[in-house]
Design an enzyme around this catalytic site. Structure first.
Site, short mmCIF file in Angstrom:
data_model
loop_
_atom_site.label_atom_id
_atom_site.label_comp_id
_atom_site.label_asym_id
_atom_site.label_seq_id
_atom_site.Cartn_x
_atom_site.Cartn_y
_atom_site.Cartn_z
N ASP A 42 2.07 -21.09 -22.01
CA ASP A 42 0.88 -20.91 -22.79
C ASP A 42 1.20 -19.95 -23.84
OD1 ASP A 42 0.92 -18.91 -20.87
OD2 ASP A 42 -1.16 -18.82 -20.52
N HIS B 70 5.35 -9.80 -17.34
CA HIS B 70 5.23 -10.73 -16.54
C HIS B 70 6.18 -12.05 -16.79
CE1 HIS B 70 1.27 -8.89 -15.41
NE2 HIS B 70 0.80 -8.86 -16.52
C1 BDR Z 1 0.13 -13.91 -17.04
O1 BDR Z 1 -1.19 -14.46 -17.53
C2 BDR Z 1 -0.95 -14.31 -18.97
O2 BDR Z 1 -1.69 -13.76 -19.75
C3 BDR Z 1 0.53 -14.12 -19.36
O3 BDR Z 1 1.16 -14.71 -20.40
C4 BDR Z 1 1.17 -14.29 -17.92
O4 BDR Z 1 1.74 -15.54 -17.80
C5 BDR Z 1 0.09 -12.82 -16.28
O5 BDR Z 1 -0.98 -12.70 -15.18
CA CA Z 2 1.94 -16.72 -19.96
#
Ligand code: BDR
Ligand code: CA
Length: 328
Positions: free
Chosen positions: A23, A254
């Site tokens: 995403d 992340h």
């Molecule tokens: C996840 O949520 C999204 O905002 C980031 O891209 C990551 O995949 C972290 O909680």
């Molecule tokens: Ca993500």
């Protein structure tokens, strides 16, 4: 491209075939560049999903990211625009900007998404390469959930699912109990965790630990290559938001941590337990580990395969790996 000393030439010659379900998203962008710059990995395609931004915008971003990386040979398939049972809220835009790229208003891509659905592409690619394809979802799990709804037996042909999402022993980030990707579509996530295939969960337990400070960020955004230059444009919005959230300057890592796990899992320690995703109440989206203590009938974790749940990480080495690869 510099090849680091993690793998011998023979291992590098057997590249891991992956599809990144994304995403994009500021941290997704770095994760995609990291995968593209890693000789151990062959990216077969990107599939997009709503989350940090809408699916339409995310698809444009994915195409633009591949253009920046000069990898327009990789197809992009547009995926789900809504969770399985609820509605997309657009809340991720607080963190990633209205365009998912830190309000940098990128030019529209000149390339186009491939025709056909993300789910059909996932299914076809897995069937054509049985036991060889690793799925790397770094957004909400709607596309992967839809894949299992369409083809409940596909798990036996998937090499592994390495997902960024969830929180086992730590609190959430979207809510006190839930991580954002899982919280966006808990129903889909629970379908995925009930699948008959190898799953590794790279969740907040480790991704919050891989905290990039200002010095590390400065290194990443000051290389003389298009990926680094792009990250320099999009990082400030994300860092501003997350610095406030964490009350220290910098950002957690992340999505790139999932790619780092794929490259070198000796940098992580895991626990093996089945996972059930809560779909109701204040812990909606919480990934609960079944520790085997519940011996009663109707144990919700019964008949689920154990998931490799990352709980410890060699922070320094993961950060070194990312810096090295973005610079290569
Ligand atoms: C996840 O949520 C999204 O905002 C980031 O891209 C990551 O995949 C972290 O909680
Ligand atoms: Ca993500």
């Amino acid at each position: 491209m510099a090849i680091n000393n993690y793998f011998s030439w023979r291992e590098i010659s057997i590249k891991q075939k992956i599809i990144i379900d994304t995403d994009p998203g500021i941290d997704d962008t770095m994760a995609i560049f990291l995968a593209l710059n890693s000789p151990e990995i062959e990216v077969l395609g990107l599939t997009t999903v709503y989350g940090n931004t809408s699916t339409d915008q995310g698809t444009k971003n994915a195409l633009r990211i591949l253009e920046i990386a000069s990898r327009t040979d990789i197809p992009v398939y547009s995926g789900a625009a809504q969770p399985l049972e609820t509605e997309y809220t657009g809340k991720g835009e607080f963190v990633h900007g209205h365009d998912g790229q830190g309000n940098t208003n990128l030019e529209d891509p000149v390339t186009r998404a491939a025709t056909g659905s993300a789910v059909d592409f996932l299914e076809k690619t897995i069937k054509e390469n049985p036991g060889e394809v690793t799925l790397v979802p770094i957004g909400p799990l709607t596309n992967i959930g839809e894949l299992f709804i369409k083809n409940p037996n596909i798990g036996k042909d998937i090499k592994e699912i390495i997902l960024m999402g969830g929180n086992a022993l730590v609190q959430g980030n979207a809510t006190p109990t839930a991580e954002a990707n899982i919280r966006n579509d808990p129903e889909a996530a629970d379908i995925v965790f009930s699948a008959d295939c190898e799953i590794s969960m790279v969740g907040l337990d480790v991704t919050n630990q891989v905290f990039m400070n200002k010095e590390t960020i400065n290194k990443i955004v000051n290389f003389d290559n298009p990926a680094s230059k792009h990250l320099k444009k999009i990082f400030p919005f994300y860092v501003r938001f997350l610095s406030k959230f964490f009350n220290k300057e910098g950002m957690p890592t992340h999505d790139s941590s999932a790619i780092a796990y794929l490259i070198d899992r000796t940098l992580f320690k895991t626990l093996q337990y089945p996972i059930v995703v809560e779909t109701a109440g204040i812990s909606r989206g919480k990934t609960w580990m079944g520790t085997g203590m519940d011996k009663t009938n109707n144990n919700p974790w019964e008949n689920r395969r154990r998931v490799n749940i990352c709980t410890e990480v060699n922070v320094e080495k993961v950060i070194d790996l990312i810096v090295e690869r973005i610079g290569s």
